[in-house]
Design a protein around this motif. Sequence first.
Motif, PDB file in Angstrom:
ATOM      1  N   MET A   1     -13.355   3.145   6.088  1.00 59.23           N
ATOM      2  CA  MET A   1     -12.863   3.812   4.898  1.00 59.23           C
ATOM      3  C   MET A   1     -11.348   3.966   5.009  1.00 59.23           C
ATOM      4  SD  MET A   1     -13.897   7.564   3.546  1.00 59.23           S
ATOM      5  CE  MET A   1     -13.449   8.043   1.929  1.00 59.23           C
ATOM      6  N   GLU A   2     -10.649   3.606   3.939  1.00 59.69           N
ATOM      7  CA  GLU A   2      -9.198   3.725   3.942  1.00 59.69           C
ATOM      8  C   GLU A   2      -8.795   5.141   3.530  1.00 59.69           C
ATOM      9  OE1 GLU A   2      -6.472   0.463   2.866  1.00 59.69           O
ATOM     10  OE2 GLU A   2      -5.964   1.786   1.210  1.00 59.69           O
ATOM     11  N   THR A   3      -7.829   5.689   4.254  1.00 61.89           N
ATOM     12  CA  THR A   3      -7.340   7.026   3.943  1.00 61.89           C
ATOM     13  C   THR A   3      -5.814   7.019   3.925  1.00 61.89           C
ATOM     14  OG1 THR A   3      -7.275   7.658   6.267  1.00 61.89           O
ATOM     15  CG2 THR A   3      -9.286   8.154   5.081  1.00 61.89           C
ATOM     16  N   ILE A   4      -5.251   8.037   3.301  1.00 60.94           N
ATOM     17  CA  ILE A   4      -3.809   8.234   3.317  1.00 60.94           C
ATOM     18  C   ILE A   4      -3.551   9.491   4.121  1.00 60.94           C
ATOM     19  CG2 ILE A   4      -1.760   8.700   1.954  1.00 60.94           C
ATOM     20  CD1 ILE A   4      -2.540   6.465   0.372  1.00 60.94           C
ATOM     21  N   THR A   5      -2.767   9.353   5.156  1.00 61.84           N
ATOM     22  CA  THR A   5      -2.374  10.484   5.987  1.00 61.84           C
ATOM     23  C   THR A   5      -0.922  10.783   5.679  1.00 61.84           C
ATOM     24  OG1 THR A   5      -3.905   9.778   7.709  1.00 61.84           O
ATOM     25  CG2 THR A   5      -2.178  11.327   8.352  1.00 61.84           C
ATOM     26  N   LEU A   6      -0.610  12.052   5.430  1.00 66.51           N
ATOM     27  CA  LEU A   6       0.748  12.450   5.069  1.00 66.51           C
ATOM     28  C   LEU A   6       1.394  13.241   6.191  1.00 66.51           C
ATOM     29  CD1 LEU A   6       0.023  13.671   1.433  1.00 66.51           C
ATOM     30  CD2 LEU A   6       0.938  11.463   2.131  1.00 66.51           C
ATOM     31  N   GLY A   7       2.696  13.071   6.339  1.00 70.66           N
ATOM     32  CA  GLY A   7       3.469  13.842   7.297  1.00 70.66           C
ATOM     33  C   GLY A   7       4.789  14.231   6.662  1.00 70.66           C
ATOM     34  N   LEU A   8       5.216  15.445   6.875  1.00 72.64           N
ATOM     35  CA  LEU A   8       6.459  15.954   6.310  1.00 72.64           C
ATOM     36  C   LEU A   8       7.476  16.114   7.431  1.00 72.64           C
ATOM     37  CD1 LEU A   8       7.346  16.830   3.451  1.00 72.64           C
ATOM     38  CD2 LEU A   8       6.765  19.157   4.087  1.00 72.64           C
ATOM     39  N   PHE A   9       8.679  15.592   7.241  1.00 77.72           N
ATOM     40  CA  PHE A   9       9.718  15.610   8.258  1.00 77.72           C
ATOM     41  C   PHE A   9      10.974  16.270   7.707  1.00 77.72           C
ATOM     42  CE2 PHE A   9       6.758  12.326   9.192  1.00 77.72           C
ATOM     43  CZ  PHE A   9       6.585  12.415  10.565  1.00 77.72           C
ATOM     44  N   LEU A  10      11.662  16.991   8.576  1.00 71.57           N
ATOM     45  CA  LEU A  10      12.840  17.752   8.144  1.00 71.57           C
ATOM     46  C   LEU A  10      14.119  16.933   8.137  1.00 71.57           C
ATOM     47  CD1 LEU A  10      12.128  21.157   9.917  1.00 71.57           C
ATOM     48  CD2 LEU A  10      11.658  20.499   7.543  1.00 71.57           C
ATOM     49  N   THR A  11      14.160  15.848   8.930  1.00 73.25           N
ATOM     50  CA  THR A  11      15.383  15.045   9.004  1.00 73.25           C
ATOM     51  C   THR A  11      15.065  13.561   8.842  1.00 73.25           C
ATOM     52  OG1 THR A  11      15.280  14.678  11.402  1.00 73.25           O
ATOM     53  CG2 THR A  11      16.407  16.694  10.628  1.00 73.25           C
ATOM     54  N   GLN A  12      16.075  12.815   8.421  1.00 70.84           N
ATOM     55  CA  GLN A  12      15.938  11.374   8.300  1.00 70.84           C
ATOM     56  C   GLN A  12      15.651  10.760   9.665  1.00 70.84           C
ATOM     57  OE1 GLN A  12      19.132   9.434   6.190  1.00 70.84           O
ATOM     58  NE2 GLN A  12      18.724   7.488   7.205  1.00 70.84           N
ATOM     59  N   GLU A  13      16.327  11.243  10.686  1.00 70.13           N
ATOM     60  CA  GLU A  13      16.127  10.719  12.031  1.00 70.13           C
ATOM     61  C   GLU A  13      14.679  10.897  12.498  1.00 70.13           C
ATOM     62  OE1 GLU A  13      17.851  11.207  16.587  1.00 70.13           O
ATOM     63  OE2 GLU A  13      18.589  12.519  15.020  1.00 70.13           O
ATOM     64  N   SER A  14      14.106  12.078  12.261  1.00 71.30           N
ATOM     65  CA  SER A  14      12.726  12.305  12.711  1.00 71.30           C
ATOM     66  C   SER A  14      11.749  11.430  11.923  1.00 71.30           C
ATOM     67  CB  SER A  14      12.352  13.789  12.621  1.00 71.30           C
ATOM     68  OG  SER A  14      12.387  14.256  11.300  1.00 71.30           O
ATOM     69  N   ALA A  15      12.017  11.200  10.633  1.00 69.21           N
ATOM     70  CA  ALA A  15      11.156  10.326   9.833  1.00 69.21           C
ATOM     71  C   ALA A  15      11.255   8.886  10.330  1.00 69.21           C
ATOM     72  CB  ALA A  15      11.535  10.409   8.357  1.00 69.21           C
ATOM     73  N   GLU A  16      12.478   8.427  10.613  1.00 70.64           N
ATOM     74  CA  GLU A  16      12.652   7.067  11.113  1.00 70.64           C
ATOM     75  C   GLU A  16      11.981   6.908  12.481  1.00 70.64           C
ATOM     76  OE1 GLU A  16      16.846   6.246  10.988  1.00 70.64           O
ATOM     77  OE2 GLU A  16      16.817   5.904   8.831  1.00 70.64           O
ATOM     78  N   ASN A  17      12.109   7.922  13.341  1.00 62.91           N
ATOM     79  CA  ASN A  17      11.440   7.864  14.649  1.00 62.91           C
ATOM     80  C   ASN A  17       9.927   7.758  14.480  1.00 62.91           C
ATOM     81  OD1 ASN A  17      13.851   8.007  16.059  1.00 62.91           O
ATOM     82  ND2 ASN A  17      13.738  10.221  16.357  1.00 62.91           N
ATOM     83  N   ALA A  18       9.378   8.508  13.536  1.00 61.93           N
ATOM     84  CA  ALA A  18       7.933   8.459  13.284  1.00 61.93           C
ATOM     85  C   ALA A  18       7.520   7.079  12.781  1.00 61.93           C
ATOM     86  CB  ALA A  18       7.535   9.536  12.278  1.00 61.93           C
ATOM     87  N   ILE A  19       8.295   6.509  11.874  1.00 61.71           N
ATOM     88  CA  ILE A  19       7.992   5.174  11.355  1.00 61.71           C
ATOM     89  C   ILE A  19       8.014   4.153  12.486  1.00 61.71           C
ATOM     90  CG2 ILE A  19       8.842   3.298   9.886  1.00 61.71           C
ATOM     91  CD1 ILE A  19       9.859   5.546   7.955  1.00 61.71           C
ATOM     92  N   ASN A  20       9.038   4.227  13.324  1.00 65.70           N
ATOM     93  CA  ASN A  20       9.147   3.291  14.442  1.00 65.70           C
ATOM     94  C   ASN A  20       7.989   3.459  15.425  1.00 65.70           C
ATOM     95  OD1 ASN A  20      11.489   2.092  13.438  1.00 65.70           O
ATOM     96  ND2 ASN A  20      12.795   3.597  14.433  1.00 65.70           N
ATOM     97  N   GLU A  21       7.598   4.696  15.685  1.00 66.66           N
ATOM     98  CA  GLU A  21       6.477   4.956  16.596  1.00 66.66           C
ATOM     99  C   GLU A  21       5.167   4.438  16.005  1.00 66.66           C
ATOM    100  OE1 GLU A  21       4.723   6.058  20.104  1.00 66.66           O
ATOM    101  OE2 GLU A  21       6.868   6.059  19.646  1.00 66.66           O
ATOM    102  N   LEU A  22       4.972   4.643  14.714  1.00 68.36           N
ATOM    103  CA  LEU A  22       3.777   4.123  14.060  1.00 68.36           C
ATOM    104  C   LEU A  22       3.737   2.595  14.148  1.00 68.36           C
ATOM    105  CD1 LEU A  22       3.796   6.454  10.951  1.00 68.36           C
ATOM    106  CD2 LEU A  22       1.961   6.341  12.664  1.00 68.36           C
TER     107      LEU A  22
END
Length: 92
Positions: A1-22
């Motif tokens: 089953m396909e799902t959408i998981t959401l995450g909220l980040f306070l900074t651009q750097e933390s969002a980019e780090n999360a994208i890179n880690e994913l």
Amino acid sequence: METITLGLFLTQESAENAINELSRNGISSKDISIVMRDEDTAKEVCESTGAILCRLIGLSLPENDAQIYERDINSGSILLGISTTDATIRKI
């Protein structure tokens, strides 16, 4: 089953780090969406990480949740959405 998981980040750097880690954990950049207040910066993040720019309207969120995310995004937070299967989310 396909799902959408959401995450909220306070900074651009933390969002980019999360994208890179994913991405390092096997999540395709085409399955990662980003929503943020500054559309120009969002486009830059998408270009550097391969994520997809999207809007809250396309995420089919309950209205109350969408309002909360909208408030946070308008305050400068960055929302990431990851479209995956349940098994992939458990793996990471």
